[in-house]
Design a protein around this motif. Structure first.
Motif, PDB file in Angstrom:
ATOM      1  N   VAL A   3     -15.880  -3.285  -4.504  1.00 51.75           N
ATOM      2  CA  VAL A   3     -14.941  -4.123  -3.764  1.00 51.75           C
ATOM      3  C   VAL A   3     -14.377  -3.298  -2.624  1.00 51.75           C
ATOM      4  CG1 VAL A   3     -12.813  -5.480  -3.900  1.00 51.75           C
ATOM      5  CG2 VAL A   3     -14.364  -5.365  -5.881  1.00 51.75           C
ATOM      6  N   GLN A   4     -14.293  -3.895  -1.434  1.00 47.34           N
ATOM      7  CA  GLN A   4     -13.815  -3.116  -0.301  1.00 47.34           C
ATOM      8  C   GLN A   4     -12.325  -2.796  -0.443  1.00 47.34           C
ATOM      9  OE1 GLN A   4     -14.474  -5.491   3.270  1.00 47.34           O
ATOM     10  NE2 GLN A   4     -12.322  -6.090   3.335  1.00 47.34           N
ATOM     11  N   HIS A   5     -11.927  -1.727   0.206  1.00 45.28           N
ATOM     12  CA  HIS A   5     -10.536  -1.294   0.234  1.00 45.28           C
ATOM     13  C   HIS A   5      -9.662  -2.454   0.681  1.00 45.28           C
ATOM     14  CE1 HIS A   5      -6.973   1.019   1.363  1.00 45.28           C
ATOM     15  NE2 HIS A   5      -7.513   2.115   0.830  1.00 45.28           N
ATOM     16  N   HIS A  33      -7.334  -1.214   8.647  1.00 47.27           N
ATOM     17  CA  HIS A  33      -7.592   0.159   9.103  1.00 47.27           C
ATOM     18  C   HIS A  33      -8.472   0.143  10.355  1.00 47.27           C
ATOM     19  CE1 HIS A  33      -6.911   1.978   4.819  1.00 47.27           C
ATOM     20  NE2 HIS A  33      -5.787   1.817   5.469  1.00 47.27           N
ATOM     21  N   VAL A  34      -9.537  -0.633  10.298  1.00 51.23           N
ATOM     22  CA  VAL A  34     -10.486  -0.679  11.419  1.00 51.23           C
ATOM     23  C   VAL A  34      -9.838  -1.287  12.653  1.00 51.23           C
ATOM     24  CG1 VAL A  34     -12.652  -1.680  12.206  1.00 51.23           C
ATOM     25  CG2 VAL A  34     -12.502  -0.722   9.909  1.00 51.23           C
ATOM     26  N   GLY A  61       2.032   4.740  -8.253  1.00 52.11           N
ATOM     27  CA  GLY A  61       1.082   5.473  -7.426  1.00 52.11           C
ATOM     28  C   GLY A  61       1.240   5.148  -5.955  1.00 52.11           C
ATOM     29  N   THR A  62       0.777   6.052  -5.109  1.00 47.80           N
ATOM     30  CA  THR A  62       0.847   5.838  -3.667  1.00 47.80           C
ATOM     31  C   THR A  62      -0.559   5.782  -3.083  1.00 47.80           C
ATOM     32  OG1 THR A  62       1.052   8.224  -3.284  1.00 47.80           O
ATOM     33  CG2 THR A  62       3.092   6.948  -3.418  1.00 47.80           C
ATOM     34  N   GLU A  63      -0.681   5.025  -2.021  1.00 44.57           N
ATOM     35  CA  GLU A  63      -1.966   4.812  -1.355  1.00 44.57           C
ATOM     36  C   GLU A  63      -2.043   5.690  -0.115  1.00 44.57           C
ATOM     37  OE1 GLU A  63      -5.501   4.007  -0.457  1.00 44.57           O
ATOM     38  OE2 GLU A  63      -4.759   2.741  -2.097  1.00 44.57           O
ATOM     39  N   MET A  64      -3.037   6.587  -0.094  1.00 44.22           N
ATOM     40  CA  MET A  64      -3.217   7.461   1.070  1.00 44.22           C
ATOM     41  C   MET A  64      -4.625   7.321   1.643  1.00 44.22           C
ATOM     42  SD  MET A  64      -3.060  11.056  -1.055  1.00 44.22           S
ATOM     43  CE  MET A  64      -2.087  10.407  -2.410  1.00 44.22           C
ATOM     44  N   GLY A  65      -5.227   6.141   1.396  1.00 42.73           N
ATOM     45  CA  GLY A  65      -6.570   5.888   1.889  1.00 42.73           C
ATOM     46  C   GLY A  65      -7.627   6.002   0.823  1.00 42.73           C
ATOM     47  N   GLN A  66      -7.253   6.466  -0.388  1.00 46.39           N
ATOM     48  CA  GLN A  66      -8.225   6.756  -1.439  1.00 46.39           C
ATOM     49  C   GLN A  66      -8.623   5.536  -2.264  1.00 46.39           C
ATOM     50  OE1 GLN A  66      -5.040   6.767  -1.912  1.00 46.39           O
ATOM     51  NE2 GLN A  66      -4.354   7.553  -3.884  1.00 46.39           N
ATOM     52  N   LEU A  81     -14.959   2.371 -11.675  1.00 43.87           N
ATOM     53  CA  LEU A  81     -14.186   1.146 -11.495  1.00 43.87           C
ATOM     54  C   LEU A  81     -14.596   0.416 -10.222  1.00 43.87           C
ATOM     55  CD1 LEU A  81     -10.466   1.991 -12.386  1.00 43.87           C
ATOM     56  CD2 LEU A  81     -11.901   0.244 -13.433  1.00 43.87           C
ATOM     57  N   ASN A  82     -14.907   1.186  -9.189  1.00 45.93           N
ATOM     58  CA  ASN A  82     -15.265   0.606  -7.898  1.00 45.93           C
ATOM     59  C   ASN A  82     -16.258   1.536  -7.216  1.00 45.93           C
ATOM     60  OD1 ASN A  82     -15.342  -0.171  -5.133  1.00 45.93           O
ATOM     61  ND2 ASN A  82     -13.335  -1.126  -5.314  1.00 45.93           N
TER      62      ASN A  82
END
Length: 779
Positions: A24-26, A32-33, A484-489, A654-655
């Motif tokens: 599944v895409q981010h 982002h793009v 949790g935090t999202e940093m692009g991962q 998972l992905n």
């Protein structure tokens, strides 16, 4: 493979997996793009927002003789100038030891240490005003390098050791022995979004802080500490970071505290966004190390004893150096068994910025030593380095106990390596490279296949916990929040997949929300590769609790056994009775069913007794292997990375789309650390590589054209979230194969002489190593 753990009543009563184990895409990929994903500097500034710029020390060590800020205060647009005198409570932004002042007082201990800050109407005005300061330092001799600190016995904390058997006695009696010293360079995080924070004063002496941080709760604690208010008076929100890599685990707190202090004194919203040069100079890096080692081995290349002394540049304060250096020791074995072993670590104080967490958290430095050890043994015995690696892998019986007393239960390193050896056609390519090197005097090829065994969990045991908050609204849509935090991962999309799977609903019904200390308290940092493991499980637990309530309600309403209730395909069913998930939720709400839950997860099985240096600090290990082929120009020191094959263990992914990206990105970042990213300080402790013009990171042109990445299909033996494994940090160490391949190519210049090559293997370093090989053979 052990069976899935027996879950609660409703756990398995839904259709086959729909979202987990799917590519599944981010969640923010399109934004982002398009450039529309908001970061801290994109948050709409409240009316009256002021901007803060720090003023740093021009010298690395000495007493502050003069600090003149009158011209700063009268500069155009300046509203206030902040120093330590303006702090209402404690002048400390450290994560652990209480030795990181927000503003230096009386003395400075590294170039760039913040002495004051300017608050102005615009960022440009603040930065221009900073330049007006007059700062005079009575400079003292600076300890800059690890060697400087060792010579001065400048330990910042107590040394530490793991020991088993009597390594010294075995070494003294050994017929086959190698000694060596390996220098391992540091690394700049170079996140695309620099350190940034926006602090907004609220009613009742409260503050909302938007921070680019991996550790919102740490920011909350530090801001409250500096201002002298309760933690509950500070709310920290993080929607996303433009990269972190560990650099925002502890060191985001100071900038948030600076913004909050400015907001307190002015009563207006205040924002800090560091200039790139300031970010380089004022924030910590990966620790650089010296590893001095001695090894005894037999004629087949099997290690009989190892003694290694690590010394690291911690910088001027503790930060997280204790745990980072410990993890270097935990990973000094990588995938190899050392029968008699002594691993010793010294943590050195220097007049440089305090080094901090970086992807791998000290593990990469220990593992690089282990790979150098295997290469040295192979060169000494004229053996294929891969065969030496196989002979030293952890095994069974008494050969599966680490130097710190943990049993390696999930030992699949050999299996991963054997499979990669076959798919990468290692033996045939090794023969071809030998023929190439025999025919070429200037260009030399090298090949290496190296393993990765990386422990997953925080070694600070209490950090292995996570919380999540899930709401189900009347229309069947779901609000998801976790620590949790999202940093692009891709953490957020993975956790959303877990929640959608649990409820059996479409993924777009789960709305991802910003991490917020007011929703999930006492969060651990998003670090140690444990973000998905812990937050995914906490969110699953929360969703399962709500699902169980829904199942019990609808079973009563339909007058059927709860065991017949199935969730899936956006429906809830029992026999011929079917309702949409939204319809069931609406009925449950009208029947006064609680549709919110706070989930919690604590990692099981882990124990660690640091004083006794024994226990089980890791829940499990993640494995991998990489095979790298390089061509080195021995006259210029330049090299090309011709081909890379990677086989990596992510359990049951998972992905897969996210995990492939993490493997590729981690490998390239590791390659940058080992081959081109070089931190240069001058003799006075001034960082000379503080901008993209002087510090080189990998680009798209550095990625090998022939880049083959595959998953090792092996479910996690431990009961992790859907049997997946962590994938954030382990791939970085796959790049050890590149460093070893470069050494292999240089070794071909003179197979009778061991290669002396430190990291990073820049063209200069490679050229010097080539020249040394030629000199050793007599020209």
């Amino acid at each position: 493979m052990p069976p899935e753990p027996a879950p609660g009543n409703v756990e398995k009563r839904q259709t086959a997996e729909r979202h987990v184990h799917q590519a599944v895409q981010h969640d923010a990929a399109e934004r982002h793009v398009q450039g529309s994903a908001p970061y801290i500097d994109d948050v709409r500034e409240p009316e009256g927002t002021l901007h803060v710029a720090p003023g740093g020390s021009p010298a690395a060590c000495g007493r502050i003789r003069r600090l003149e800020l009158a011209d700063v205060a009268t500069a155009p647009g300046v509203v206030a100038v902040l120093t330590a005198r303006d702090i209402p409570n404690v002048n400390d932004v450290s994560p652990v030891a209480g030795d990181d002042p927000l503003f230096a007082v009386d003395r400075v201990e590294f170039q760039g240490q913040v002495i004051f800050a300017v608050v102005a109407e615009t960022r440009d005005a603040a930065r221009r005003a900073v330049a007006r300061a007059i700062i005079e330092i009575d400079e003292e001799v600076s300890l800059v390098s690890v060697d400087d600190a060792l010579a001065a016995n400048a330990d910042i904390m107590a040394d530490y050791a793991f020991r088993r058997g009597d390594a010294e006695a075995v070494l003294a009696a050994a017929a086959q022995r190698i000694d060596g010293r390996l220098r391992i360079g540091g690394q700049e995080h170079f996140y695309l979004e620099g350190q940034a924070a926006l602090a907004v004063p609220e009613e009742g002496g409260c503050y909302t802080v938007h921070s680019s941080t991996q550790h919102p709760s740490e920011v909350q604690h530090v801001v409250a500490r500096v201002l002298g208010i309760a933690d509950a008076a500070v709310a920290v929100e993080v929607r996303r970071m433009g990269g972190g890599f560990g650099g925002k685990e502890s060191q985001a707190s100071g900038w948030a505290a600076m913004a909050a202090l400015a907001a307190r004194l002015t009563g207006r919203p205040c924002k800090v966004r560091l200039d790139r040069d300031d970010d380089f100079i004022m924030t910590g890096k990966r620790h650089d190390f010296i590893a001095g080692y001695r090894c005894a081995h037999d004629l087949d290349g099997r290690v009989t004893a190892v003694a290694v002394d690590f010394a690291s540049r911690c910088g001027y304060s503790h930060d997280l150096s204790s745990s980072i250096n410990d993890r270097t020791m935990f990973h000094a074995d990588n995938a190899y068994y050392y029968p008699d072993v002594a691993i010793h670590s010294r943590r050195m104080k220097t007049n440089t910025v305090s080094n901090t967490a970086f992807r791998g958290f000290g593990g990469p430095q220990g593992m690089l030593f282990a790979e150098r050890l295997m290469d040295r043994i192979a060169w000494a015995l004229d053996l294929d380095p891969l065969d030496v690696r196989y002979r030293n892998l952890y095994g069974t019986g008494d050969r599966n106990i680490t130097p710190y007393g943990m049993t390696v239960e999930d030992n699949i390193a050999a299996e991963v390596m054997r499979e990669l050896e076959t798919t990468a056609d290692y033996r045939a390519r090794r023969a071809g490279i030998a023929a190439f090197n025999a025919d070429n005097t200037v260009l030399k090829k090298g090949l290496a296949l190296t393993p990765v065994k990386f422990g997953i969990s925080f070694t600070t045991t209490f950090l292995n916990q996570a919380g999540a908050l899930v709401h189900v609204y009347q229309d069947g849509s779901v609000h998801l929040n976790h620590g949790g935090t999202e940093m692009g991962q891709g953490l957020f999309i993975k956790v959303a997949q877990v929640v959608a799977e649990e409820f059996g609903i479409a993924l777009d019904r789960v709305k991802i929300t910003a991490t917020h200390t007011g929703k999930v308290p006492n969060t651990s940092p998003t670090a140690a590769s444990s973000g998905t493991d812990m937050n995914g499980m906490a969110a699953k637990n929360a969703a399962a609790e709500i699902k169980a309530r829904l199942a019990e309600f609808i079973a009563r309403d339909w007058q059927v056994p709860v065991s017949t209730i199935l969730f899936g395909d956006d429906q809830v069913r029992s026999g011929d009775q079917v309702l949409s998930f939204g319809e069931v939720v609406k009925k449950a709400y009208l029947a006064r069913t609680h549709l919110s839950a706070a989930g919690f997860y604590a990692t099981p099985k882990i124990t660690w007794d640091r004083p006794k240096a024994t226990g089980r600090p890791f829940f499990y290990f993640a494995y991998g292997a990489a095979c790298a082929e390089v061509t080195v120009d021995s006259w210029t020191g330049e090299f090309t990375l011709d081909r890379v094959d990677i086989l990596h263990d992510v359990g049951k992914s998972l992905n897969p789309a996210i995990d492939i990206g993490q493997i590729e990105g981690g490998f390239v970042q590791g390659m940058g650390w080992l081959t081109m990213e070089e931190l240069v300080y001058d003799a006075k402790g001034r960082l000379r590589t503080h901008a993209p013009s002087t510090y080189k990171i990998p680009t798209a042109r550095d990625v090998p054209a022939d880049f083959r990445v595959a998953f090792f299909d092996h479910a996690n033996r431990e009961a992790t979230i859907y049997r997946s494994k962590a994938v954030g940090e382990p791939p970085l160490m796959l790049a050890n194969a590149v460093f070893s391949a470069i050494g292999d190519a240089i070794h071909a210049l003179n197979p009778a002489h061991a290669v002396d090559l430190d990291a990073p293997a820049t063209p200069e370093a490679i050229l010097f190593a080539c020249e040394a090989q030629r000199a050793a053979r007599g020209g």
